[in-house]
Design an enzyme around this catalytic site. Structure first.
Site, PDB file in Angstrom:
ATOM      1  N   GLU A 171      -5.055  -2.934   3.798  1.00 45.58           N
ATOM      2  CA  GLU A 171      -4.779  -3.616   5.068  1.00 45.58           C
ATOM      3  C   GLU A 171      -5.953  -4.464   5.545  1.00 45.58           C
ATOM      4  O   GLU A 171      -5.826  -5.221   6.501  1.00 45.58           O
ATOM      5  CB  GLU A 171      -4.461  -2.578   6.158  1.00 45.58           C
ATOM      6  N   TRP A 222      -3.183   6.674  -4.629  1.00 46.36           N
ATOM      7  CA  TRP A 222      -2.686   7.598  -3.608  1.00 46.36           C
ATOM      8  C   TRP A 222      -1.630   8.540  -4.151  1.00 46.36           C
ATOM      9  O   TRP A 222      -0.796   8.158  -4.965  1.00 46.36           O
ATOM     10  CB  TRP A 222      -2.070   6.822  -2.452  1.00 46.36           C
ATOM     11  N   THR A 240       0.850  -1.190   0.000  1.00 44.35           N
ATOM     12  CA  THR A 240       0.000   0.000   0.000  1.00 44.35           C
ATOM     13  C   THR A 240       0.881   1.234   0.000  1.00 44.35           C
ATOM     14  O   THR A 240       1.896   1.278   0.703  1.00 44.35           O
ATOM     15  CB  THR A 240      -0.935   0.041   1.223  1.00 44.35           C
ATOM     16  N   LYS A 265      -6.285  11.016  -2.509  1.00 43.14           N
ATOM     17  CA  LYS A 265      -6.650   9.840  -3.303  1.00 43.14           C
ATOM     18  C   LYS A 265      -7.326  10.302  -4.582  1.00 43.14           C
ATOM     19  O   LYS A 265      -8.450  10.778  -4.559  1.00 43.14           O
ATOM     20  CB  LYS A 265      -7.545   8.907  -2.515  1.00 43.14           C
TER      21      LYS A 265
HETATM   22  P1  AMP Z   1      -6.323   1.601  -0.171  1.00 43.72           P
HETATM   23  O1  AMP Z   1      -5.554   0.920   0.873  1.00 43.72           O
HETATM   24  O2  AMP Z   1      -5.497   2.206  -1.241  1.00 43.72           O
HETATM   25  O3  AMP Z   1      -7.414   0.731  -0.679  1.00 43.72           O
HETATM   26  O4  AMP Z   1      -7.053   2.853   0.508  1.00 43.72           O
HETATM   27  C1  AMP Z   1      -7.862   2.742   1.642  1.00 43.72           C
HETATM   28  C2  AMP Z   1      -8.448   4.082   1.983  1.00 43.72           C
HETATM   29  O5  AMP Z   1      -9.285   4.551   0.911  1.00 43.72           O
HETATM   30  C3  AMP Z   1      -9.338   4.112   3.193  1.00 43.72           C
HETATM   31  O6  AMP Z   1      -8.601   4.178   4.402  1.00 43.72           O
HETATM   32  C4  AMP Z   1     -10.149   5.376   2.937  1.00 43.72           C
HETATM   33  O7  AMP Z   1      -9.411   6.542   3.252  1.00 43.72           O
HETATM   34  C5  AMP Z   1     -10.334   5.334   1.427  1.00 43.72           C
HETATM   35  N1  AMP Z   1     -11.622   4.686   1.086  1.00 43.72           N
HETATM   36  C6  AMP Z   1     -11.844   3.408   0.740  1.00 43.72           C
HETATM   37  N2  AMP Z   1     -13.144   3.176   0.491  1.00 43.72           N
HETATM   38  C7  AMP Z   1     -13.792   4.354   0.691  1.00 43.72           C
HETATM   39  C8  AMP Z   1     -15.153   4.781   0.601  1.00 43.72           C
HETATM   40  N3  AMP Z   1     -16.141   3.980   0.227  1.00 43.72           N
HETATM   41  N4  AMP Z   1     -15.419   6.075   0.880  1.00 43.72           N
HETATM   42  C9  AMP Z   1     -14.439   6.937   1.258  1.00 43.72           C
HETATM   43  N5  AMP Z   1     -13.134   6.595   1.349  1.00 43.72           N
HETATM   44  C10 AMP Z   1     -12.815   5.316   1.077  1.00 43.72           C
END
Ligand code: AMP
Length: 542
Positions: free
Chosen positions: A331, A445, A185, A440
């Site tokens: 995670e 990211w 990540t 994001k």
């Molecule tokens: P990743 O590990 O790249 O999948 O990113 C995870 C992060 O994406 C989470 O901690 C949130 O900050 C954001 N995220 C994931 N799903 C959502 C959602 N449905 N709405 C808002 N933020 C989200």
């Protein structure tokens, strides 16, 4: 007293064997970048997984616990790699092709990949860093013509590798708690961090997501897997499709809205997944060019960023297609919550119902959530008290790979998500903000801290603070506020874009800049991002 039930391993081999025995006739369809369509059955795929297992062990010398990388889009061979690599007890490490060369090099060296399976179209990205890769012994080319030329050393062709192998292979006994997959990540501060999934977590995540209150997948579905296989094991979809007997449709790199719509129509897809940017694009393309017949698509599962009320409403009103919001993280395998209505909501107005569906939703069975406020107390579930979202569960990380990140975990064993949320009396979680200093954009990211240090290395810049601002297409995008060293100096946006392009890939580079006299600071002298965001929202950041 122990229960008297067999110790039956929950592994990816159990999933593959089940998919082959019950759903061998189900289809895996790939739309390749050159426009060709490839279709085969779960049964054919199963045989090729066994050939691959023989090739990995006999020809490439891969052993239990070895890391094997993939650098590829969504297609049949990539699904075979998910099963073939984990099936022999090795670890399938899916590498995010969208990261910078430096991050990719770091990830491959850190994980110690022995072999990398790479799509022909992505080879140039690896050629640049190949001399710096310390552990890779072979590169295996996928979908490459026989006369394909590359500077990558020790290359083999995927089809040649498996062609003369037997399709009989005895899977080794695998402990369900052993590692099956690895994904890094970049959604944390500092260098990317590895999340090592186990066979058991993969199995439990997939079976749970399949169930009606969660993803609702069955053997009557045809599912388009838009989420790239290099993102958190494509949200577990290659596993759950074999368990549910859903036909799998794979778009490879065909991710433009028009290409997705063409696939949805041609394959009569009725379920799909993807980040909001994808669905926003599809929605606008459908509005511009409405389809002649109603699409077969019933539901799309969205995560990665927030699915907005307006997009849920637009899709439903204009095309009768339902958006279902889910939340998760690399995670957390990734899925932790989903927002579906229950009978208790039947009497609510349409607007109230959409408001609930626009929340991130309730935890899946096997997942626990809590909110912890700034003073360290667990918040009441009143839908109002905000704090950091923390999570526990059968598919939540217990530690990062090769990294002691104690600060990501609480003393009583919860994982700190870095999301700021509320939870209401019915258990619906809603994300309000994020403590992570990250942006994001389109599901990927961008580190604001990395951009700030790069900008502050510019000879004319004294201070640079980067925040996320809303964007219709990408959900968020970076905005850089710049303080020049010498107020008589000038610097153009183009000059800064050019300067950053030496270190960052295109989507990470801010296109928006404001030039200010001073960056607002907190009492301890840190950049006050909250204040910068407030100034921006009020149109005062000039
Ligand atoms: P990743 O590990 O790249 O999948 O990113 C995870 C992060 O994406 C989470 O901690 C949130 O900050 C954001 N995220 C994931 N799903 C959502 C959602 N449905 N709405 C808002 N933020 C989200």
């Amino acid at each position: 007293m122990k229960g008297l039930i067999m110790d039956y391993p929950l592994t990816t081999n159990t999933i593959l064997e089940y998919g082959n025995s019950v759903y061998h006739h189900k289809k895996i369809i790939t739309h390749l970048p050159d426009g060709t369509r490839h279709e085969y059955s779960f049964g054919d795929m199963y045989k090729r997984c066994k050939k691959l297992a023989n090739a990995l062990t006999q020809k490439l010398g891969i052993k239990n616990g070895d890391m094997v990388g993939t650098f590829a889009w969504n297609h049949g061979p990539h699904v075979e790699l998910y099963y073939g690599i984990s099936g022999i007890g090795a670890v399938c490490h899916t590498i995010n092709i969208r990261l910078s060369s430096h991050q990719i090099e770091y990830i491959i060296n850190n994980s110690e990949d022995k072999v990398i399976f790479v799509d022909a179209t992505l080879v140039p990205l690896l050629e640049k860093i190949a001399p710096l890769l310390e552990t890779v012994e072979h590169f295996v080319l996928i979908n490459a013509a026989q006369d394909f030329t590359t500077t990558l050393p020790n290359t083999l062709h995927y089809e040649d590798l498996i062609a003369d192998q037997s399709d009989h292979f005895e899977w080794p006994a695998i402990n369900e708690n052993d590692a099956s997959g690895l994904c890094y990540t970049s959604g944390t501060t500092g260098l990317p961090k590895g999340v090592l999934y186990s066979h058991r977590s993969t199995f439990l995540h997939a079976t749970t997501i399949m169930s009606p209150n969660a993803g609702n997948f069955s053997n009557r579905d045809t599912v388009l897997l838009i989420v790239p296989q290099f993102h958190v094991m494509a949200w577990g979809f290659p596993y759950l499709c074999l368990l549910s007997g859903s036909n799998m449709v794979l778009p490879s790199s065909n991710l433009q809205p028009e290409a997705i719509i063409k696939i949805l129509i041609e394959e009569k897809v009725n379920k799909a997944n993807g980040v909001p940017t994808i669905w926003l694009g599809v929605y606008h393309a459908l509005k511009m060019n409405p389809p002649k017949e109603k699409l077969a698509l019933e539901e799309y599962l969205v995560g990665g960023s927030a699915l907005t009320k307006s997009l849920i409403q637009g899709f439903e009103k204009d095309f009768g297609i339902k958006g279902v919001q889910a939340w998760g993280m690399t995670e957390t395998s990734p899925l932790g919550t989903v927002s579906r209505l229950q009978p208790l909501h039947d009497s609510l107005s349409e607007d109230e119902k959409i408001t609930i569906r626009a929340k991130q939703g309730t935890a899946f069975p096997g997942v626990e959530l809590r909110i912890v406020t700034d003073d360290g107390k667990v918040a009441p579930t009143d839908g109002k008290t905000m704090g950091e979202l923390q999570i526990k569960g059968a598919w939540t990380i217990s530690s990062y790979f090769k990294t002691n990140n104690h600060e990501s975990f609480t003393e009583d064993g919860w994982f700190k998500t870095g999301d700021v949320s509320t939870i209401d009396q019915d258990g619906y979680m809603e994300i309000k903000d994020r403590t992570k200093d990250l942006i994001k954009s389109g599901g990927e990211w961008i580190s604001s801290v990395a951009l700030e240090s790069a900008l502050m290395a510019h000879p004319k810049i004294k201070e640079a603070a980067v925040i996320a601002i809303p964007d219709e297409k990408w959900v968020e995008k970076p905005l850089a506020s710049i303080v020049l060293l010498n107020s008589d100096d000038t610097v153009s946006d183009e000059e800064l874009i050019d300067f950053l392009s030496r270190e960052f890939v295109k989507y990470q580079i801010p296109k928006d800049y404001v030039y200010i006299n001073e960056v607002p600071k907190t009492s301890v002298g840190k950049f006050d991002k909250k204040e910068i965001r407030r100034l921006f929202a009020e149109g005062k950041l000039t």
